[in-house]
Motif scaffolding. Structure first.
Motif, PDB file in Angstrom:
ATOM      1  N   PRO A  24     -13.273 -58.210 -36.169  1.00  0.00           N
ATOM      2  CA  PRO A  24     -14.118 -57.835 -37.319  1.00  0.00           C
ATOM      3  C   PRO A  24     -14.366 -56.327 -37.358  1.00  0.00           C
ATOM      4  O   PRO A  24     -14.396 -55.659 -36.323  1.00  0.00           O
ATOM      5  N   ASP A  25     -14.537 -55.792 -38.546  1.00  0.00           N
ATOM      6  CA  ASP A  25     -14.868 -54.378 -38.686  1.00  0.00           C
ATOM      7  C   ASP A  25     -16.212 -54.106 -38.011  1.00  0.00           C
ATOM      8  O   ASP A  25     -17.101 -54.964 -38.018  1.00  0.00           O
ATOM      9  N   PRO A  26     -16.380 -52.932 -37.405  1.00  0.00           N
ATOM     10  CA  PRO A  26     -17.630 -52.643 -36.688  1.00  0.00           C
ATOM     11  C   PRO A  26     -18.835 -52.664 -37.621  1.00  0.00           C
ATOM     12  O   PRO A  26     -18.790 -52.136 -38.734  1.00  0.00           O
ATOM     13  N   SER A  27     -19.910 -53.296 -37.162  1.00  0.00           N
ATOM     14  CA  SER A  27     -21.146 -53.360 -37.938  1.00  0.00           C
ATOM     15  C   SER A  27     -22.185 -52.372 -37.426  1.00  0.00           C
ATOM     16  O   SER A  27     -23.243 -52.200 -38.035  1.00  0.00           O
ATOM     17  N   THR A  28     -21.898 -51.742 -36.290  1.00  0.00           N
ATOM     18  CA  THR A  28     -22.776 -50.721 -35.723  1.00  0.00           C
ATOM     19  C   THR A  28     -21.937 -49.506 -35.360  1.00  0.00           C
ATOM     20  O   THR A  28     -20.712 -49.552 -35.378  1.00  0.00           O
ATOM     21  N   GLY A  29     -22.592 -48.426 -35.007  1.00  0.00           N
ATOM     22  CA  GLY A  29     -21.882 -47.209 -34.644  1.00  0.00           C
ATOM     23  C   GLY A  29     -21.739 -46.279 -35.830  1.00  0.00           C
ATOM     24  O   GLY A  29     -22.132 -46.595 -36.965  1.00  0.00           O
ATOM     25  N   ALA A  30     -21.132 -45.115 -35.575  1.00  0.00           N
ATOM     26  CA  ALA A  30     -21.068 -44.057 -36.583  1.00  0.00           C
ATOM     27  C   ALA A  30     -20.377 -44.511 -37.862  1.00  0.00           C
ATOM     28  O   ALA A  30     -20.854 -44.228 -38.968  1.00  0.00           O
ATOM     29  N   PHE A  31     -19.264 -45.221 -37.740  1.00  0.00           N
ATOM     30  CA  PHE A  31     -18.493 -45.576 -38.927  1.00  0.00           C
ATOM     31  C   PHE A  31     -19.178 -46.630 -39.798  1.00  0.00           C
ATOM     32  O   PHE A  31     -18.722 -46.894 -40.901  1.00  0.00           O
ATOM     33  N   ALA A  32     -20.254 -47.217 -39.292  1.00  0.00           N
ATOM     34  CA  ALA A  32     -20.966 -48.226 -40.071  1.00  0.00           C
ATOM     35  C   ALA A  32     -22.217 -47.676 -40.728  1.00  0.00           C
ATOM     36  O   ALA A  32     -22.842 -48.373 -41.535  1.00  0.00           O
ATOM     37  N   THR A  33     -22.598 -46.446 -40.430  1.00  0.00           N
ATOM     38  CA  THR A  33     -23.828 -45.884 -40.997  1.00  0.00           C
ATOM     39  C   THR A  33     -23.542 -45.225 -42.339  1.00  0.00           C
ATOM     40  O   THR A  33     -22.495 -44.607 -42.535  1.00  0.00           O
ATOM     41  N   GLN A  34     -24.487 -45.347 -43.251  1.00  0.00           N
ATOM     42  CA  GLN A  34     -24.322 -44.756 -44.577  1.00  0.00           C
ATOM     43  C   GLN A  34     -24.297 -43.235 -44.508  1.00  0.00           C
ATOM     44  O   GLN A  34     -23.596 -42.580 -45.282  1.00  0.00           O
ATOM     45  N   THR A  35     -25.052 -42.663 -43.567  1.00  0.00           N
ATOM     46  CA  THR A  35     -25.084 -41.204 -43.440  1.00  0.00           C
ATOM     47  C   THR A  35     -23.712 -40.659 -43.080  1.00  0.00           C
ATOM     48  O   THR A  35     -23.224 -39.704 -43.706  1.00  0.00           O
ATOM     49  N   LEU A  51     -10.029 -47.791 -40.518  1.00  0.00           N
ATOM     50  CA  LEU A  51     -10.440 -48.080 -39.146  1.00  0.00           C
ATOM     51  C   LEU A  51     -10.227 -49.560 -38.885  1.00  0.00           C
ATOM     52  O   LEU A  51     -10.830 -50.403 -39.550  1.00  0.00           O
ATOM     53  N   CYS A  52      -9.351 -49.872 -37.934  1.00  0.00           N
ATOM     54  CA  CYS A  52      -9.055 -51.266 -37.597  1.00  0.00           C
ATOM     55  C   CYS A  52      -9.183 -51.463 -36.091  1.00  0.00           C
ATOM     56  O   CYS A  52      -8.861 -50.568 -35.307  1.00  0.00           O
ATOM     57  N   ARG A  53      -9.643 -52.651 -35.718  1.00  0.00           N
ATOM     58  CA  ARG A  53      -9.742 -53.004 -34.305  1.00  0.00           C
ATOM     59  C   ARG A  53      -8.917 -54.267 -34.058  1.00  0.00           C
ATOM     60  O   ARG A  53      -8.938 -55.209 -34.848  1.00  0.00           O
ATOM     61  N   PHE A  54      -8.170 -54.254 -32.941  1.00  0.00           N
ATOM     62  CA  PHE A  54      -7.321 -55.391 -32.599  1.00  0.00           C
ATOM     63  C   PHE A  54      -7.541 -55.783 -31.143  1.00  0.00           C
ATOM     64  O   PHE A  54      -7.940 -54.959 -30.317  1.00  0.00           O
ATOM     65  N   ARG A  55      -7.237 -57.051 -30.839  1.00  0.00           N
ATOM     66  CA  ARG A  55      -7.212 -57.520 -29.453  1.00  0.00           C
ATOM     67  C   ARG A  55      -5.777 -57.867 -29.099  1.00  0.00           C
ATOM     68  O   ARG A  55      -5.089 -58.582 -29.840  1.00  0.00           O
ATOM     69  N   TYR A  56      -5.317 -57.339 -27.980  1.00  0.00           N
ATOM     70  CA  TYR A  56      -3.947 -57.584 -27.504  1.00  0.00           C
ATOM     71  C   TYR A  56      -3.985 -58.762 -26.544  1.00  0.00           C
ATOM     72  O   TYR A  56      -4.744 -58.764 -25.575  1.00  0.00           O
ATOM     73  N   THR A  57      -3.181 -59.781 -26.792  1.00  0.00           N
ATOM     74  CA  THR A  57      -3.260 -61.015 -26.013  1.00  0.00           C
ATOM     75  C   THR A  57      -2.261 -61.066 -24.868  1.00  0.00           C
ATOM     76  O   THR A  57      -2.214 -62.060 -24.142  1.00  0.00           O
ATOM     77  N   ARG A  58      -1.497 -60.004 -24.703  1.00  0.00           N
ATOM     78  CA  ARG A  58      -0.570 -59.919 -23.576  1.00  0.00           C
ATOM     79  C   ARG A  58      -1.093 -58.915 -22.553  1.00  0.00           C
ATOM     80  O   ARG A  58      -1.918 -58.066 -22.880  1.00  0.00           O
ATOM     81  N   ARG A  79       1.086 -56.116 -39.456  1.00  0.00           N
ATOM     82  CA  ARG A  79       1.744 -56.074 -40.768  1.00  0.00           C
ATOM     83  C   ARG A  79       0.729 -56.169 -41.902  1.00  0.00           C
ATOM     84  O   ARG A  79       0.902 -55.572 -42.965  1.00  0.00           O
ATOM     85  N   THR A  80      -0.343 -56.930 -41.681  1.00  0.00           N
ATOM     86  CA  THR A  80      -1.330 -57.131 -42.731  1.00  0.00           C
ATOM     87  C   THR A  80      -2.269 -55.943 -42.882  1.00  0.00           C
ATOM     88  O   THR A  80      -2.597 -55.546 -44.009  1.00  0.00           O
ATOM     89  N   HIS A  81      -2.688 -55.355 -41.761  1.00  0.00           N
ATOM     90  CA  HIS A  81      -3.781 -54.387 -41.814  1.00  0.00           C
ATOM     91  C   HIS A  81      -3.362 -52.936 -41.595  1.00  0.00           C
ATOM     92  O   HIS A  81      -4.096 -52.034 -41.996  1.00  0.00           O
TER      93      HIS A  81
END
Length: 222
Positions: A24-35, A51-58, A79-81
């Motif tokens: 999920p996109d970050p809900s906290t931190g700098a990139f989530a603040t309106q300022t 800004l994308c976050r991924f989990r690597y399963t290998r 490919r999607t994001h």
């Protein structure tokens, strides 16, 4: 690792298309603040960045980042994001439908700098000064253009000094206050300039094509 280029290949069967999972996109931190998002908009970076976050399963093998990056670009999540912006300002897929990533060229980006102390020399050792003494105000200069950027202050001049001479960029000879004694090239080592933290700082300070530049250093460092 920073991917620098990839070679597209013909379609092939993908045994593990879900080796990367989109988080999920970050809900906290700098990139989530309106300022901060308002600042990104002012610097013309909000609509031109993703800004994308991924989990690597290998298991990740540090000595073979190429396999890690190929898995990223070949995965369904990648490919999607993952998108790149074309000359028309449109987000487009990195790989065509059904295409495959054969090879990826990359460079290792060091992340050893973890505090803002790396920028202390910009305050107290730069010649000509970048920041006005005992203030956060950036030193202004006669407007010039280099690499598509308007250089209106000493900070941007420092960031765009990369010709190994250490000299002030002054193609018209109109700004001659101690230019021959500029130490901008040697102010930080090549290793420090390659740090991830310095790259992020440079990206934000230079901004996009319609960037509204700041007049204070602490806007970037805070």
């Amino acid at each position: 690792a920073m991917a620098k280029g990839l070679k597209r290949g013909p379609p092939r069967g993908r045994e593990e298309p879900n080796v990367f999972v989109k988080l999920p996109d970050p809900s906290t931190g700098a990139f989530a603040t309106q300022t901060f998002r308002a600042q990104l908009k002012k610097w013309d970076l909000l609509t031109n960045s993703r800004l994308c976050r991924f989990r690597y399963t290998r298991p990740f093998h540090r000595m073979s980042p190429g396999a890690f990056l190929r898995d990223l670009f070949d995965s369904d999540a990648g490919r999607t994001h993952l998108r790149c912006m074309n000359g028309k300002g449109e987000w487009t897929a990195i790989l065509p439908d059904g295409g495959a990533c054969e090879t990826v060229t990359h460079a290792i980006v060091p992340c050893g700098a973890t505090s803002m102390s790396i920028f202390d020399r910009l305050y107290d050792a730069a010649k000509p000064p970048i920041v006005r003494e005992d203030t956060q105000l950036l030193m202004q200069k006669v407007d010039e253009v280099k690499d598509g950027f308007t250089i209106a202050d000493r900070l941007r001049e420092f960031l765009l000094t990369d010709d190994n001479s250490g000299d002030d960029y002054d193609p018209y000879g109109i700004d001659d206050d101690d230019d021959d004694e500029s130490n901008y090239k040697s102010l930080l080592t090549p290793g420090e300039r390659s740090e991830f933290l310095f790259r992020v700082f440079t990206h934000m300070a230079l901004g996009g094509a319609m960037c509204q530049y700041e007049e204070r250093m602490d806007v970037y460092t805070d």
